[in-house]
Design an enzyme around this catalytic site. Structure first.
Site, PDB file in Angstrom:
ATOM      1  CE1 TYR A 153      -4.026   2.043   0.581  1.00  0.00           C
ATOM      2  CE2 TYR A 153      -2.700   3.179   2.239  1.00  0.00           C
ATOM      3  CZ  TYR A 153      -3.842   3.109   1.452  1.00  0.00           C
ATOM      4  OH  TYR A 153      -4.779   4.114   1.520  1.00  0.00           O
ATOM      5  CE  LYS A 157      -3.661   5.051  -1.484  1.00  0.00           C
ATOM      6  NZ  LYS A 157      -4.719   5.645  -2.339  1.00  0.00           N
TER       7      LYS A 157
END
Length: 245
Positions: A153, A157
């Site tokens: 993640y 990002k």
């Protein structure tokens, strides 16, 4: 503020994405949006139309390039243009790195990062042609700080930030801006399931001693999409209560 403009929001069935879609509708925009859950999609559509705006829901997998292209084509056919794109769709598949499955790594990058590429590649050309556009990508505080158990993640990002800066430089001269918003811990269905002890630990990391709201993120997004933000591009606005300074 956005009267007669057309906004495309990915992942707008609930939480931050839904709040963003409703904020644009309240401000006069017509909203196309994606969500895989039919029940959530119908609810978002109903609330958008209750505000007097037109809506166009899609149950498309944003990690599928062809599906995204078809969605953009349908939106252009329906509304004639796309003025604003908000890449919000995202998933998590948390695990310590040594235990992380390759499928979970790939899925998180596909939806959180690759999807933004597919969406932007489909909308940039018509935006350049109309010499106007606003692209806002939803990153995260952990894309800057890192977070144990979220290497996939955090990588996605963080990747969105480099993507945002580079695309901004390519399209700036054509009247198109590209920015990112990096939320901290926000009150959503996902964070509501966190236990009391873990919640207190999170709050200790936030100088303002509270989580943010979906409306605070949506307000930041609509600002970046506005004409008042026309000289802002290639930047990231952090909305995290001072958690990352």
């Amino acid at each position: 503020m956005f009267q007669d403009q057309v906004v495309l929001v990915t992942g707008a069935g609930r939480g931050i994405g839904k709040s963003i879609a409703l904020h644009f509708a309240k401000l006069g925009a017509n909203v196309a949006f994606t969500n895989r859950n039919l029940e959530y999609s119908r609810q978002t559509q109903s609330e958008i139309e209750a505000l007097g705006a037109k809506s166009l829901p899609f149950q498309v997998d944003v990690s599928d390039a062809e599906g995204v292209q078809n969605m953009v084509r349908c939106t252009l056919d329906q509304f004639g243009k796309i003025d604003v794109v908000v890449n919000n769709a995202g998933v998590t598949a948390d695990s310590l790195f040594l235990r992380m499955k390759q499928d979970d790594w790939q899925r998180v990058l596909d939806i959180n990062l690759n999807a933004a590429f597919y969406v932007c590649q489909s909308v940039v050309k018509p935006m350049i042609k109309q010499r106007y556009g606003r692209i806002i990508n939803l990153s995260s505080v952990v894309g800057f700080s890192g977070n144990p158990g979220q290497t996939n993640y955090c990588a996605a990002k963080a990747g969105l930030i480099g993507f945002t800066k580079s695309l901004a430089q390519e399209v700036a001269s054509r009247g198109v801006t590209c920015n990112a918003v990096a939320p901290g811990f926000i009150e959503t269905d996902m964070t509501s399931s966190i236990g009391e002890e873990q919640s207190q630990q999170l709050l200790e990391k936030i100088p303002m001693k509270r989580m943010g709201t979906v409306d605070e993120i949506a307000s930041t997004v609509t600002f970046l999409a506005s004409k008042e933000a026309g000289y802002i591009t290639g930047t990231t606005i952090h909305v995290n209560g001072g958690m990352y300074c």
